[in-house]
Design a protein around this motif. Structure first.
Motif, PDB file in Angstrom:
ATOM      1  N   LEU A   1      26.045  23.504  35.085  1.00  0.00           N
ATOM      2  CA  LEU A   1      24.829  22.942  34.506  1.00  0.00           C
ATOM      3  C   LEU A   1      25.054  22.590  33.035  1.00  0.00           C
ATOM      4  O   LEU A   1      24.637  21.525  32.576  1.00  0.00           O
ATOM      5  N   ASP A   2      25.742  23.452  32.309  1.00  0.00           N
ATOM      6  CA  ASP A   2      26.031  23.160  30.896  1.00  0.00           C
ATOM      7  C   ASP A   2      26.900  21.906  30.750  1.00  0.00           C
ATOM      8  O   ASP A   2      26.766  21.174  29.769  1.00  0.00           O
ATOM      9  N   SER A   3      27.779  21.646  31.735  1.00  0.00           N
ATOM     10  CA  SER A   3      28.654  20.472  31.647  1.00  0.00           C
ATOM     11  C   SER A   3      27.918  19.171  31.956  1.00  0.00           C
ATOM     12  O   SER A   3      28.303  18.115  31.457  1.00  0.00           O
ATOM     13  N   ILE A   4      26.854  19.231  32.763  1.00  0.00           N
ATOM     14  CA  ILE A   4      26.126  17.996  33.090  1.00  0.00           C
ATOM     15  C   ILE A   4      24.847  17.822  32.272  1.00  0.00           C
ATOM     16  O   ILE A   4      24.316  16.726  32.194  1.00  0.00           O
ATOM     17  N   ARG A   5      24.360  18.895  31.652  1.00  0.00           N
ATOM     18  CA  ARG A   5      23.101  18.829  30.892  1.00  0.00           C
ATOM     19  C   ARG A   5      23.088  17.734  29.828  1.00  0.00           C
ATOM     20  O   ARG A   5      22.090  17.035  29.694  1.00  0.00           O
ATOM     21  N   PRO A   6      24.167  17.497  29.058  1.00  0.00           N
ATOM     22  CA  PRO A   6      24.115  16.441  28.039  1.00  0.00           C
ATOM     23  C   PRO A   6      23.950  15.035  28.629  1.00  0.00           C
ATOM     24  O   PRO A   6      23.637  14.095  27.911  1.00  0.00           O
ATOM     25  N   LEU A   7      24.164  14.894  29.933  1.00  0.00           N
ATOM     26  CA  LEU A   7      24.077  13.593  30.577  1.00  0.00           C
ATOM     27  C   LEU A   7      22.740  13.380  31.289  1.00  0.00           C
ATOM     28  O   LEU A   7      22.517  12.330  31.882  1.00  0.00           O
ATOM     29  N   LEU A   8      21.858  14.391  31.238  1.00  0.00           N
ATOM     30  CA  LEU A   8      20.586  14.367  31.951  1.00  0.00           C
ATOM     31  C   LEU A   8      19.400  14.328  30.996  1.00  0.00           C
ATOM     32  O   LEU A   8      19.473  14.862  29.886  1.00  0.00           O
ATOM     33  N   THR A   9      18.286  13.754  31.460  1.00  0.00           N
ATOM     34  CA  THR A   9      17.042  13.875  30.711  1.00  0.00           C
ATOM     35  C   THR A   9      16.594  15.338  30.790  1.00  0.00           C
ATOM     36  O   THR A   9      17.038  16.089  31.669  1.00  0.00           O
ATOM     37  N   ASP A  10      15.718  15.744  29.906  1.00  0.00           N
ATOM     38  CA  ASP A  10      15.250  17.137  29.895  1.00  0.00           C
ATOM     39  C   ASP A  10      14.578  17.524  31.208  1.00  0.00           C
ATOM     40  O   ASP A  10      14.811  18.611  31.734  1.00  0.00           O
ATOM     41  N   ASP A  11      13.744  16.624  31.752  1.00  0.00           N
ATOM     42  CA  ASP A  11      13.054  16.926  33.007  1.00  0.00           C
ATOM     43  C   ASP A  11      14.036  17.092  34.160  1.00  0.00           C
ATOM     44  O   ASP A  11      13.895  17.986  34.983  1.00  0.00           O
ATOM     45  N   THR A  12      15.025  16.221  34.229  1.00  0.00           N
ATOM     46  CA  THR A  12      16.008  16.306  35.308  1.00  0.00           C
ATOM     47  C   THR A  12      16.879  17.543  35.147  1.00  0.00           C
ATOM     48  O   THR A  12      17.193  18.217  36.126  1.00  0.00           O
ATOM     49  N   ALA A  13      17.231  17.884  33.915  1.00  0.00           N
ATOM     50  CA  ALA A  13      18.023  19.095  33.672  1.00  0.00           C
ATOM     51  C   ALA A  13      17.242  20.330  34.112  1.00  0.00           C
ATOM     52  O   ALA A  13      17.810  21.257  34.691  1.00  0.00           O
ATOM     53  N   ALA A  14      15.931  20.340  33.872  1.00  0.00           N
ATOM     54  CA  ALA A  14      15.099  21.467  34.295  1.00  0.00           C
ATOM     55  C   ALA A  14      15.098  21.598  35.820  1.00  0.00           C
ATOM     56  O   ALA A  14      15.105  22.712  36.355  1.00  0.00           O
ATOM     57  N   LEU A  15      15.106  20.462  36.523  1.00  0.00           N
ATOM     58  CA  LEU A  15      15.147  20.504  37.986  1.00  0.00           C
ATOM     59  C   LEU A  15      16.484  21.017  38.514  1.00  0.00           C
ATOM     60  O   LEU A  15      16.557  21.530  39.627  1.00  0.00           O
ATOM     61  N   MET A  16      17.521  20.878  37.718  1.00  0.00           N
ATOM     62  CA  MET A  16      18.856  21.301  38.153  1.00  0.00           C
ATOM     63  C   MET A  16      19.103  22.793  37.896  1.00  0.00           C
ATOM     64  O   MET A  16      20.116  23.330  38.345  1.00  0.00           O
ATOM     65  N   GLU A  17      18.191  23.455  37.205  1.00  0.00           N
ATOM     66  CA  GLU A  17      18.323  24.891  36.948  1.00  0.00           C
ATOM     67  C   GLU A  17      18.480  25.636  38.269  1.00  0.00           C
ATOM     68  O   GLU A  17      17.714  25.414  39.207  1.00  0.00           O
ATOM     69  N   GLY A  18      19.467  26.483  38.365  1.00  0.00           N
ATOM     70  CA  GLY A  18      19.652  27.315  39.546  1.00  0.00           C
ATOM     71  C   GLY A  18      20.359  26.633  40.707  1.00  0.00           C
ATOM     72  O   GLY A  18      20.567  27.248  41.750  1.00  0.00           O
ATOM     73  N   VAL A  19      20.743  25.369  40.564  1.00  0.00           N
ATOM     74  CA  VAL A  19      21.464  24.678  41.640  1.00  0.00           C
ATOM     75  C   VAL A  19      22.897  25.195  41.680  1.00  0.00           C
ATOM     76  O   VAL A  19      23.553  25.337  40.655  1.00  0.00           O
ATOM     77  N   ASP A  20      23.363  25.489  42.868  1.00  0.00           N
ATOM     78  CA  ASP A  20      24.722  25.976  43.056  1.00  0.00           C
ATOM     79  C   ASP A  20      25.667  24.789  43.180  1.00  0.00           C
ATOM     80  O   ASP A  20      25.499  23.956  44.069  1.00  0.00           O
ATOM     81  N   PRO A  21      26.690  24.667  42.316  1.00  0.00           N
ATOM     82  CA  PRO A  21      27.601  23.525  42.397  1.00  0.00           C
ATOM     83  C   PRO A  21      28.388  23.488  43.705  1.00  0.00           C
ATOM     84  O   PRO A  21      28.925  22.448  44.074  1.00  0.00           O
ATOM     85  N   GLU A  22      28.429  24.583  44.426  1.00  0.00           N
ATOM     86  CA  GLU A  22      29.103  24.606  45.722  1.00  0.00           C
ATOM     87  C   GLU A  22      28.376  23.725  46.735  1.00  0.00           C
ATOM     88  O   GLU A  22      28.952  23.336  47.750  1.00  0.00           O
ATOM     89  N   THR A  23      27.097  23.397  46.474  1.00  0.00           N
ATOM     90  CA  THR A  23      26.327  22.581  47.402  1.00  0.00           C
ATOM     91  C   THR A  23      26.530  21.084  47.182  1.00  0.00           C
ATOM     92  O   THR A  23      25.987  20.286  47.938  1.00  0.00           O
ATOM     93  N   VAL A  24      27.300  20.711  46.170  1.00  0.00           N
ATOM     94  CA  VAL A  24      27.590  19.293  45.946  1.00  0.00           C
ATOM     95  C   VAL A  24      28.387  18.799  47.156  1.00  0.00           C
ATOM     96  O   VAL A  24      29.434  19.347  47.481  1.00  0.00           O
ATOM     97  N   PRO A  25      27.876  17.753  47.836  1.00  0.00           N
ATOM     98  CA  PRO A  25      28.441  17.356  49.119  1.00  0.00           C
ATOM     99  C   PRO A  25      29.644  16.418  49.072  1.00  0.00           C
ATOM    100  O   PRO A  25      29.945  15.767  50.058  1.00  0.00           O
ATOM    101  N   ALA A  26      30.325  16.315  47.951  1.00  0.00           N
ATOM    102  CA  ALA A  26      31.470  15.410  47.843  1.00  0.00           C
ATOM    103  C   ALA A  26      32.511  16.039  46.934  1.00  0.00           C
ATOM    104  O   ALA A  26      32.244  17.016  46.236  1.00  0.00           O
ATOM    105  N   THR A  27      33.715  15.438  46.920  1.00  0.00           N
ATOM    106  CA  THR A  27      34.779  15.987  46.087  1.00  0.00           C
ATOM    107  C   THR A  27      35.423  14.975  45.143  1.00  0.00           C
ATOM    108  O   THR A  27      36.063  15.360  44.178  1.00  0.00           O
TER     109      THR A  27
END
Length: 174
Positions: A104-130
């Motif tokens: 989350l810290d690595s992608i937060r600078p690329l997100l709006t504040d609202d979108t970053a708040a929605l990403m709180e608690g998301v597990d990067p293991e659930t990203v469906p691509a490599t």
């Protein structure tokens, strides 16, 4: 009257009553003509494709932040916005194997504040691509980025000083 009550409360009468109740519940459950995703285009019952567009223009994951000149609708995004979208996609794939907070810290600078708040608690293991599998394609305020297992579509907004941020994230499995 006694004969009617005897018939109603007999074994067969109770079976008929239960059967009528079950059929009534089924009939009510099937009367969903005005629900958004039932395959119709409204109360007229005309058949159509069931899509989430009937509910909302967005899938609810994140919202577009189109304030003043922040959204481009009729013109293509500048190359800086497309580059920023690709930068986000590469970080979103978590190539460094970060844990949830590090990712989350690595992608937060690329997100709006609202979108970053929605990403709180998301597990990067659930990203469906490599990996990124093709060139980014801008379309209005969105950038479609082909990945190895689907397409990542990012809505971009311009914030002060020509900086571009991701305001909405959409994933379509291929």
């Amino acid at each position: 009257m006694n004969r009617a009550l005897r018939i109603i409360f007999s074994r067969y009468g109770i079976v008929v009553i239960i059967l009528v109740l079950v059929l009534g519940v089924i009939a009510l459950a099937n009367r969903r003509q005005d629900t958004p995703l039932d395959g119709t285009n409204g109360a007229d019952g005309a058949e159509g494709e069931a899509t989430s567009e009937a509910v909302t223009a967005d899938d609810g994951f994140a919202t577009d932040e189109c304030e003043e000149d922040g959204c481009f609708t009729d013109e293509e995004l500048p190359q800086e916005a497309v580059d920023r979208a690709v930068e986000f996609a590469e970080a979103w794939l978590n190539p460094n194997g970060y844990g949830s907070q590090g990712w989350l810290d690595s992608i937060r600078p690329l997100l709006t504040d609202d979108t970053a708040a929605l990403m709180e608690g998301v597990d990067p293991e659930t990203v469906p691509a490599t990996e990124v599998a093709g060139e980014a394609v801008p379309d209005g305020s969105k950038v479609a980025i082909p990945l190895d297992t689907g397409t990542l579509t990012l809505t971009m907004v311009e914030v002060g000083g020509g900086d571009w941020l991701v305001s909405a994230i959409d994933w379509e499995q291929s």
